[in-house]
Design an enzyme around this catalytic site. Structure first.
Site, PDB file in Angstrom:
ATOM      1  CG  ASP A  60      -0.286  -0.059   2.530  1.00 37.78           C
ATOM      2  OD1 ASP A  60       0.948  -0.153   2.583  1.00 37.78           O
ATOM      3  OD2 ASP A  60      -1.008  -0.028   3.557  1.00 37.78           O
ATOM      4  CD  GLU A 131      -0.430  -1.608   8.142  1.00 37.16           C
ATOM      5  OE1 GLU A 131       0.266  -1.159   7.207  1.00 37.16           O
ATOM      6  OE2 GLU A 131      -0.993  -0.865   8.973  1.00 37.16           O
ATOM      7  CD  GLU A 198       6.901  -0.029   9.035  1.00 37.17           C
ATOM      8  OE1 GLU A 198       7.162   1.100   8.593  1.00 37.17           O
ATOM      9  OE2 GLU A 198       5.987  -0.746   8.586  1.00 37.17           O
TER      10      GLU A 198
END
Length: 281
Positions: A60, A131, A198
């Protein structure tokens, strides 16, 4: 009989077949690390595959790097599917993973499965990424139950940047560390084949990597992960200006392409392009 000449530095021949999720999981058990890059078009996809990248992410992040948005939030399923189709069509070896964009899976497990099915049918990808940890474990399970491999994404999750208060490292402090560990366990138990970490402290990411049976993919999470991923425009220096601390630029494509374009503009202005040998009679 003549002796066979070996070339020690020649790259190992890659299998003709497509990389599978089980191959990446096997790499973890063997202690072999692998690289993932984003890709949004046929040319980079084919080039990255030839260069040894085993997994390509149609992220994305196309929102920022293709469509010109400031965040990943505006990009839609209908905008990502053509990009994902181009990447999967241009490759024959790399595993192609597509991001489920913001708003396409949060409402329900059924919505998540429906969106993932669209990417598999219309784009020809081989897995999807979404996510969230504990709160999205049921979405991971629903997509896996539909027969679709899922790469999870925890730590800093860009689609939740407003809820997280901006781009901040996640997992600092005892409570935050426990939350991240809980997220990692939840997505693994839900059936994810790998998980992106992340902007997580390196020591914590290494702990997660040791605990999980599935591969971890780091981005700003240190070298203790099983794999690494970067946005290709950051890695190759096409994006200018400040970049996150975890980015390493391996080239300066902005300078290279800019020089080529300036030379073309100058040749056209001076009349030296096209040359007579390029004319048709």
């Amino acid at each position: 009989m003549s002796e066979r000449t070996e070339t020690p530095d020649a790259p190992a021949a890659r299998p003709a077949r497509r990389v599978r999720t089980l191959d990446l999981q096997k790499a973890k058990s063997e202690g072999r690390r692998w690289a993932m890059l984003t890709s949004y078009d046929q040319y980079t996809a084919a080039l990255f595959e030839r260069s040894g990248v085993e997994a390509l992410l149609v992220g994305d992040s196309a929102a920022n790097n293709v469509y010109g948005h400031e965040t990943t939030l505006p990009v839609t399923v209908d905008e990502l599917i053509p990009l994902a189709r181009a990447v999967s069509s241009a490759t024959s070896h790399a595993l192609v993973i597509a991001d489920l964009p913001f708003g396409s899976y949060e409402v329900s497990a059924e919505q998540a499965a429906t969106t993932a099915i669209r990417f598999m049918k219309e784009a020809g990808v081989h897995a999807v990424k979404l996510e969230g940890g504990v709160r999205m474990a049921d979405r991971v399970r629903a997509v896996v139950d539909a027969g679709i491999p899922v790469m999870a994404h925890i730590g800093f999750t860009p689609q939740s940047e407003h809820a997280l208060g901006g781009y901040k490292v996640q997992g600092r402090g005892d409570a935050a560390q426990q939350l991240l560990l809980d997220d990692a366990r939840a997505v693994a138990e839900a059936g994810a084949f790998a998980v992106v970490l992340e902007m997580v402290p390196a020591e914590l990411a290494a702990e997660v990597t040791r605990e999980l049976q599935i591969p971890t993919v780091g981005i700003g999470a240190g070298s203790g992960c099983d794999a690494q991923v970067l946005v290709w425009q950051d890695m190759a220096g096409l994006r200018t200006g400040p970049v996150p601390r975890f980015v390493k630029r391996y080239a300066n494509l902005d300078e290279v392409l800019g020089g080529a374009v300036r030379a073309y503009v100058d040749d056209v202005a001076s009349g030296s392009f096209p040359e007579p040998e390029r004319d048709f009679s």
